[in-house]
Design an enzyme around this catalytic site. Structure first.
Site, PDB file in Angstrom:
ATOM      1  N   ARG A 146       1.070  -1.023  -0.080  1.00 14.86           N
ATOM      2  CA  ARG A 146       0.275  -0.022   0.058  1.00 14.86           C
ATOM      3  C   ARG A 146       0.799   1.275  -0.178  1.00 14.86           C
ATOM      4  O   ARG A 146       2.272   1.263   0.376  1.00 14.86           O
ATOM      5  CB  ARG A 146      -0.886   0.033   1.340  1.00 14.86           C
ATOM      6  CG  ARG A 146      -1.736  -1.086   1.284  1.00 14.86           C
ATOM      7  CD  ARG A 146      -2.630  -1.080   2.499  1.00 14.86           C
ATOM      8  NE  ARG A 146      -3.262  -2.273   2.858  1.00 14.86           N
ATOM      9  CZ  ARG A 146      -3.151  -3.443   3.459  1.00 14.86           C
ATOM     10  NH1 ARG A 146      -2.153  -3.754   4.164  1.00 14.86           N
ATOM     11  NH2 ARG A 146      -4.146  -4.224   3.586  1.00 14.86           N
ATOM     12  N   LYS A 170      -1.818  -2.644   8.043  1.00 16.80           N
ATOM     13  CA  LYS A 170      -2.894  -2.076   8.954  1.00 16.80           C
ATOM     14  C   LYS A 170      -2.741  -2.791  10.265  1.00 16.80           C
ATOM     15  O   LYS A 170      -2.498  -3.844  10.406  1.00 16.80           O
ATOM     16  CB  LYS A 170      -4.218  -2.247   8.046  1.00 16.80           C
ATOM     17  CG  LYS A 170      -4.465  -1.586   6.720  1.00 16.80           C
ATOM     18  CD  LYS A 170      -5.770  -1.556   6.358  1.00 16.80           C
ATOM     19  CE  LYS A 170      -5.981  -0.886   5.104  1.00 16.80           C
ATOM     20  NZ  LYS A 170      -7.293  -0.912   4.461  1.00 16.80           N
ATOM     21  N   HIS A 240      -2.857   2.566  -5.647  1.00 15.29           N
ATOM     22  CA  HIS A 240      -3.800   1.501  -5.670  1.00 15.29           C
ATOM     23  C   HIS A 240      -3.951   0.526  -6.716  1.00 15.29           C
ATOM     24  O   HIS A 240      -4.259  -0.608  -6.601  1.00 15.29           O
ATOM     25  CB  HIS A 240      -5.069   1.763  -5.038  1.00 15.29           C
ATOM     26  CG  HIS A 240      -6.014   0.657  -4.642  1.00 15.29           C
ATOM     27  ND1 HIS A 240      -5.907   0.144  -3.516  1.00 15.29           N
ATOM     28  CD2 HIS A 240      -7.150   0.144  -5.121  1.00 15.29           C
ATOM     29  CE1 HIS A 240      -6.899  -1.120  -3.183  1.00 15.29           C
ATOM     30  NE2 HIS A 240      -7.596  -0.857  -4.472  1.00 15.29           N
ATOM     31  N   ARG A 243      -1.090  -1.804  -6.982  1.00 19.36           N
ATOM     32  CA  ARG A 243      -1.433  -2.907  -6.174  1.00 19.36           C
ATOM     33  C   ARG A 243      -2.625  -3.903  -6.597  1.00 19.36           C
ATOM     34  O   ARG A 243      -2.172  -5.300  -6.429  1.00 19.36           O
ATOM     35  CB  ARG A 243      -2.046  -2.287  -4.819  1.00 19.36           C
ATOM     36  CG  ARG A 243      -2.444  -3.273  -3.862  1.00 19.36           C
ATOM     37  CD  ARG A 243      -2.603  -2.467  -2.455  1.00 19.36           C
ATOM     38  NE  ARG A 243      -3.406  -3.416  -1.541  1.00 19.36           N
ATOM     39  CZ  ARG A 243      -2.876  -4.101  -0.633  1.00 19.36           C
ATOM     40  NH1 ARG A 243      -1.743  -4.319  -0.344  1.00 19.36           N
ATOM     41  NH2 ARG A 243      -3.711  -4.907   0.154  1.00 19.36           N
ATOM     42  N   HIS A 266      -3.865  -8.922   3.540  1.00 21.20           N
ATOM     43  CA  HIS A 266      -5.396  -9.058   3.806  1.00 21.20           C
ATOM     44  C   HIS A 266      -5.713  -9.842   5.225  1.00 21.20           C
ATOM     45  O   HIS A 266      -4.997 -11.078   5.160  1.00 21.20           O
ATOM     46  CB  HIS A 266      -6.024  -9.634   2.701  1.00 21.20           C
ATOM     47  CG  HIS A 266      -6.242  -8.535   1.692  1.00 21.20           C
ATOM     48  ND1 HIS A 266      -6.392  -9.058   0.382  1.00 21.20           N
ATOM     49  CD2 HIS A 266      -6.146  -7.303   1.729  1.00 21.20           C
ATOM     50  CE1 HIS A 266      -6.535  -7.726  -0.580  1.00 21.20           C
ATOM     51  NE2 HIS A 266      -6.186  -6.681   0.138  1.00 21.20           N
ATOM     52  N   TYR A 275      -9.866  -9.202  -6.249  1.00 22.85           N
ATOM     53  CA  TYR A 275      -8.853  -9.410  -7.386  1.00 22.85           C
ATOM     54  C   TYR A 275      -9.249 -10.403  -8.434  1.00 22.85           C
ATOM     55  O   TYR A 275      -8.494 -10.449  -9.304  1.00 22.85           O
ATOM     56  CB  TYR A 275      -7.512  -9.414  -6.762  1.00 22.85           C
ATOM     57  CG  TYR A 275      -7.342  -8.097  -5.869  1.00 22.85           C
ATOM     58  CD1 TYR A 275      -6.878  -6.776  -6.318  1.00 22.85           C
ATOM     59  CD2 TYR A 275      -7.237  -8.169  -4.425  1.00 22.85           C
ATOM     60  CE1 TYR A 275      -6.608  -5.631  -5.853  1.00 22.85           C
ATOM     61  CE2 TYR A 275      -6.999  -6.964  -3.707  1.00 22.85           C
ATOM     62  CZ  TYR A 275      -6.801  -5.900  -4.149  1.00 22.85           C
ATOM     63  OH  TYR A 275      -6.444  -4.478  -3.643  1.00 22.85           O
TER      64      TYR A 275
END
Length: 294
Positions: A146, A170, A240, A243, A266, A275
């Protein structure tokens, strides 16, 4: 009204980024202002759902998208769940709220040719900024990280011995991602120019500006947008999308979805399955061209 306890909860327990915490607090302050001006509530702890519904109507009437409204209400939901958890309320006013319907965003990845064309543009770069920009593009496409993760990479996060890079994702989750030999080579070239900067202020950061400070979000966005504008006619040209391209191209080549999930950082497979839409399109094409009964 002070939201300090809620802020501490988001930072320490939920481990949200500073950017996310600021967004949550802004949404709460906006709602508090609305409840005060329209319904004379001195604090939003005691509001009922009808006040929230009125706020939703005013937001929609102001012209903002359903997606943005849902994000704002998500901030409220988290706040009232916190109040319930800490026994400050007995009933969550948003317990039965249903999100507004939104149209699915179709993220169109860059094609492999578009990415190769950008790489060709950057291949001849032999300046500090040129090599930095090339490395940024290469890292995005070869690791799927990211934008915030790239910005915060430290020098000691790169391991030449292990051929890996460590990123902080994250909720402060670390992950180790393998690096391609070509990317390691670009890092080496970039570092030789980086050492020649006269005044380095953020010395522990990998990516710097010409002034020696850490790169920032808008600069990284401009770099990607600028180079891809020369080779792609797609409407959205952002980190993004790179990505997205990384994940889509891996899946197209038969990569295991669980492996892609780990590389992307994730927490659930559902996030990664977004995706697979382009990969399914690729499978349909192969099926159509290859199946004997077609």
């Amino acid at each position: 009204m002070s939201f300090q306890a809620f802020t501490d909860y988001l930072q320490l327990e939920k481990k949200y980024s500073a950017h996310t915490v600021i967004a949550y607090l802004k949404d709460l302050e906006d709602f508090q202002k609305f409840a005060s001006e329209e319904y004379q509530y001195s604090e939003i702890v005691t509001v009922n759902y009808s006040v929230v519904r009125s706020w939703i109507v005013s937001l929609v009437d102001s012209g903002i998208s359903n997606r943005t409204v849902n994000r704002k209400i998500s901030s409220l939901k988290t706040y009232y769940k916190f109040l319930l958890k800490t026994s400050q309320i007995e009933v969550n006013p948003l317990a039965k709220h249903k999100s507004l319907k939104t149209s699915k965003k179709i993220q169109v990845p860059f094609s492999e040719i578009e990415i190769e064309n950008v790489m060709d543009l950057l291949q001849s770069e032999n300046t500090f900024e040129g090599l930095r920009d090339r490395l940024i593009v290469e890292l995005f496409y070869s690791t799927g990280i990211r934008r915030a993760e790239l910005i915060n990479i430290k020098l000691n996060d790169v391991s030449f011995a292990q051929k890996t890079i460590k990123v902080l994702g994250k909720r402060n989750k670390e992950r180790i991602i393998p690096l391609l030999p070509a990317v390691l080579n670009t890092i080496n070239q970039y570092l030789s120019f980086r050492e020649q900067l006269e005044n380095i202020k953020d010395s522990d950061c990998l990516f710097l500006t010409q002034k020696g400070v850490k790169v920032y979000e808008t600069l990284v966005y401009r770099i990607i947008n600028s180079y891809f504008s020369e080779t792609s006619e797609k409407v959205k040209k952002s980190p993004h999308i790179l990505r997205h391209s990384f994940a889509t191209h891996l899946l197209n080549e038969g990569a295991d979805i669980n492996a892609v999930k780990e590389l992307l950082g994730h927490s659930s497979l559902a996030s990664t399955q977004v995706y697979t839409q382009n990969s399914i399109a690729k499978l349909k094409e192969v099926y159509k061209n290859s199946h004997p009964r077609n």
